[in-house]
Design a protein around this motif. Structure first.
Motif, PDB file in Angstrom:
ATOM      1  N   ASN A 191       0.807  -1.212   0.000  1.00  0.00           N
ATOM      2  CA  ASN A 191       0.000   0.000   0.000  1.00  0.00           C
ATOM      3  C   ASN A 191       0.846   1.270   0.000  1.00  0.00           C
ATOM      4  N   ALA A 192       2.167   1.137  -0.220  1.00  0.00           N
ATOM      5  CA  ALA A 192       3.055   2.302  -0.209  1.00  0.00           C
ATOM      6  C   ALA A 192       3.415   2.712  -1.631  1.00  0.00           C
ATOM      7  N   ILE A 193       3.436   4.006  -1.866  1.00  0.00           N
ATOM      8  CA  ILE A 193       3.891   4.570  -3.131  1.00  0.00           C
ATOM      9  C   ILE A 193       5.121   5.407  -2.814  1.00  0.00           C
ATOM     10  N   SER A 194       6.236   5.055  -3.391  1.00  0.00           N
ATOM     11  CA  SER A 194       7.473   5.765  -3.093  1.00  0.00           C
ATOM     12  C   SER A 194       7.675   6.922  -4.061  1.00  0.00           C
ATOM     13  N   TYR A 195       8.247   8.010  -3.535  1.00  0.00           N
ATOM     14  CA  TYR A 195       8.593   9.139  -4.390  1.00  0.00           C
ATOM     15  C   TYR A 195       9.810   9.835  -3.838  1.00  0.00           C
ATOM     16  N   GLY A 196      10.506  10.531  -4.711  1.00  0.00           N
ATOM     17  CA  GLY A 196      11.714  11.229  -4.298  1.00  0.00           C
ATOM     18  C   GLY A 196      12.501  11.716  -5.495  1.00  0.00           C
ATOM     19  N   LEU A 197      13.752  12.030  -5.266  1.00  0.00           N
ATOM     20  CA  LEU A 197      14.607  12.517  -6.341  1.00  0.00           C
ATOM     21  C   LEU A 197      15.451  11.403  -6.945  1.00  0.00           C
ATOM     22  N   ASP A 198      15.262  10.208  -6.484  1.00  0.00           N
ATOM     23  CA  ASP A 198      16.048   9.084  -6.969  1.00  0.00           C
ATOM     24  C   ASP A 198      15.161   8.004  -7.542  1.00  0.00           C
ATOM     25  N   ASN A 199      15.619   7.427  -8.638  1.00  0.00           N
ATOM     26  CA  ASN A 199      15.058   6.192  -9.109  1.00  0.00           C
ATOM     27  C   ASN A 199      15.713   5.144  -8.209  1.00  0.00           C
ATOM     28  N   PRO A 200      15.113   4.152  -7.682  1.00  0.00           N
ATOM     29  CA  PRO A 200      13.970   3.422  -8.162  1.00  0.00           C
ATOM     30  C   PRO A 200      12.658   3.741  -7.473  1.00  0.00           C
ATOM     31  N   SER A 201      12.415   4.948  -7.072  1.00  0.00           N
ATOM     32  CA  SER A 201      11.097   5.305  -6.562  1.00  0.00           C
ATOM     33  C   SER A 201      10.074   5.161  -7.685  1.00  0.00           C
ATOM     34  N   GLU A 202       8.828   4.942  -7.333  1.00  0.00           N
ATOM     35  CA  GLU A 202       7.784   4.797  -8.351  1.00  0.00           C
ATOM     36  C   GLU A 202       7.473   6.130  -9.029  1.00  0.00           C
ATOM     37  N   VAL A 203       7.645   7.208  -8.293  1.00  0.00           N
ATOM     38  CA  VAL A 203       7.478   8.560  -8.824  1.00  0.00           C
ATOM     39  C   VAL A 203       8.724   9.336  -8.428  1.00  0.00           C
ATOM     40  N   PHE A 204       9.422   9.874  -9.422  1.00  0.00           N
ATOM     41  CA  PHE A 204      10.662  10.571  -9.100  1.00  0.00           C
ATOM     42  C   PHE A 204      10.909  11.714 -10.077  1.00  0.00           C
ATOM     43  N   ALA A 205      11.784  12.619  -9.680  1.00  0.00           N
ATOM     44  CA  ALA A 205      12.138  13.780 -10.497  1.00  0.00           C
ATOM     45  C   ALA A 205      13.567  13.644 -10.993  1.00  0.00           C
ATOM     46  N   LEU A 206      13.762  14.030 -12.245  1.00  0.00           N
ATOM     47  CA  LEU A 206      15.079  14.053 -12.867  1.00  0.00           C
ATOM     48  C   LEU A 206      15.352  15.446 -13.399  1.00  0.00           C
ATOM     49  N   ASP A 207      16.601  15.750 -13.611  1.00  0.00           N
ATOM     50  CA  ASP A 207      17.000  16.997 -14.266  1.00  0.00           C
ATOM     51  C   ASP A 207      16.376  18.218 -13.582  1.00  0.00           C
ATOM     52  N   VAL A 208      16.465  18.261 -12.264  1.00  0.00           N
ATOM     53  CA  VAL A 208      15.880  19.366 -11.486  1.00  0.00           C
ATOM     54  C   VAL A 208      16.744  20.608 -11.663  1.00  0.00           C
ATOM     55  N   LYS A 209      16.108  21.686 -12.064  1.00  0.00           N
ATOM     56  CA  LYS A 209      16.787  22.974 -12.211  1.00  0.00           C
ATOM     57  C   LYS A 209      16.022  24.012 -11.405  1.00  0.00           C
ATOM     58  N   ASN A 210      16.750  24.720 -10.553  1.00  0.00           N
ATOM     59  CA  ASN A 210      16.160  25.708  -9.665  1.00  0.00           C
ATOM     60  C   ASN A 210      16.724  27.067 -10.050  1.00  0.00           C
ATOM     61  N   SER A 211      15.862  28.001 -10.433  1.00  0.00           N
ATOM     62  CA  SER A 211      16.310  29.350 -10.786  1.00  0.00           C
ATOM     63  C   SER A 211      15.432  30.363 -10.072  1.00  0.00           C
ATOM     64  N   ARG A 212      15.746  31.620 -10.229  1.00  0.00           N
ATOM     65  CA  ARG A 212      14.914  32.646  -9.581  1.00  0.00           C
ATOM     66  C   ARG A 212      13.519  32.730 -10.208  1.00  0.00           C
ATOM     67  N   ASN A 213      13.346  32.108 -11.368  1.00  0.00           N
ATOM     68  CA  ASN A 213      12.036  32.062 -12.021  1.00  0.00           C
ATOM     69  C   ASN A 213      11.209  30.855 -11.605  1.00  0.00           C
ATOM     70  N   GLY A 214      11.812  29.937 -10.875  1.00  0.00           N
ATOM     71  CA  GLY A 214      11.086  28.756 -10.430  1.00  0.00           C
ATOM     72  C   GLY A 214      11.837  27.473 -10.720  1.00  0.00           C
ATOM     73  N   LEU A 215      11.120  26.383 -10.664  1.00  0.00           N
ATOM     74  CA  LEU A 215      11.672  25.045 -10.841  1.00  0.00           C
ATOM     75  C   LEU A 215      11.263  24.457 -12.179  1.00  0.00           C
ATOM     76  N   THR A 216      12.150  23.684 -12.767  1.00  0.00           N
ATOM     77  CA  THR A 216      11.789  22.804 -13.877  1.00  0.00           C
ATOM     78  C   THR A 216      12.382  21.438 -13.572  1.00  0.00           C
ATOM     79  N   PHE A 217      11.675  20.402 -13.955  1.00  0.00           N
ATOM     80  CA  PHE A 217      12.176  19.045 -13.772  1.00  0.00           C
ATOM     81  C   PHE A 217      11.354  18.095 -14.614  1.00  0.00           C
ATOM     82  N   VAL A 218      11.883  16.917 -14.806  1.00  0.00           N
ATOM     83  CA  VAL A 218      11.159  15.853 -15.485  1.00  0.00           C
ATOM     84  C   VAL A 218      10.589  14.951 -14.405  1.00  0.00           C
ATOM     85  N   MET A 219       9.260  14.792 -14.424  1.00  0.00           N
ATOM     86  CA  MET A 219       8.601  13.922 -13.458  1.00  0.00           C
ATOM     87  C   MET A 219       8.323  12.581 -14.124  1.00  0.00           C
ATOM     88  N   ASN A 220       8.830  11.521 -13.525  1.00  0.00           N
ATOM     89  CA  ASN A 220       8.544  10.176 -13.989  1.00  0.00           C
ATOM     90  C   ASN A 220       7.545   9.573 -13.013  1.00  0.00           C
TER      91      ASN A 220
END
Length: 91
Positions: free
Chosen positions: A22-51
């Motif tokens: 019953n657990a769904i894992s998420y984070g900045l690392d794979n092998p989470s079921e939901v994770f972010a890649l290519d995170v870029k943080n600027s003064r305009n905000g965040l961009t990232f690829v969500m898998n």
């Protein structure tokens, strides 16, 4: 309605929690079921690829700070389980 819990996976010590059905894992690392890649943080905000469950989409938000990547991932998971489909989650 079946209950699910969200589990942030960021260290090897917490990987055992993924074993719960019953657990769904998420984070900045794979092998989470939901994770972010290519995170870029600027003064305009965040961009990232969500898998999310092996489907990838680019996310752009005016939110600042890496902790908001986690907030976006958790919100996307909740939206998905409430029935929001595909690209509607990131728009």
């Amino acid at each position: 309605m079946s209950r699910k819990i969200l589990v942030i996976i960021e260290s090897n010590r917490m990987r055992f929690l993924k074993m719960k059905k019953n657990a769904i894992s998420y984070g900045l690392d794979n092998p989470s079921e939901v994770f972010a890649l290519d995170v870029k943080n600027s003064r305009n905000g965040l961009t990232f690829v969500m898998n999310m469950f092996d489907e990838g989409d680019r996310v752009k938000t005016s939110l600042l700070g890496e902790y908001n990547v986690y907030n976006c991932l958790a919100s996307a998971i909740v939206a998905r389980f409430l029935g929001v489909k595909g690209k509607s989650i990131i728009s």
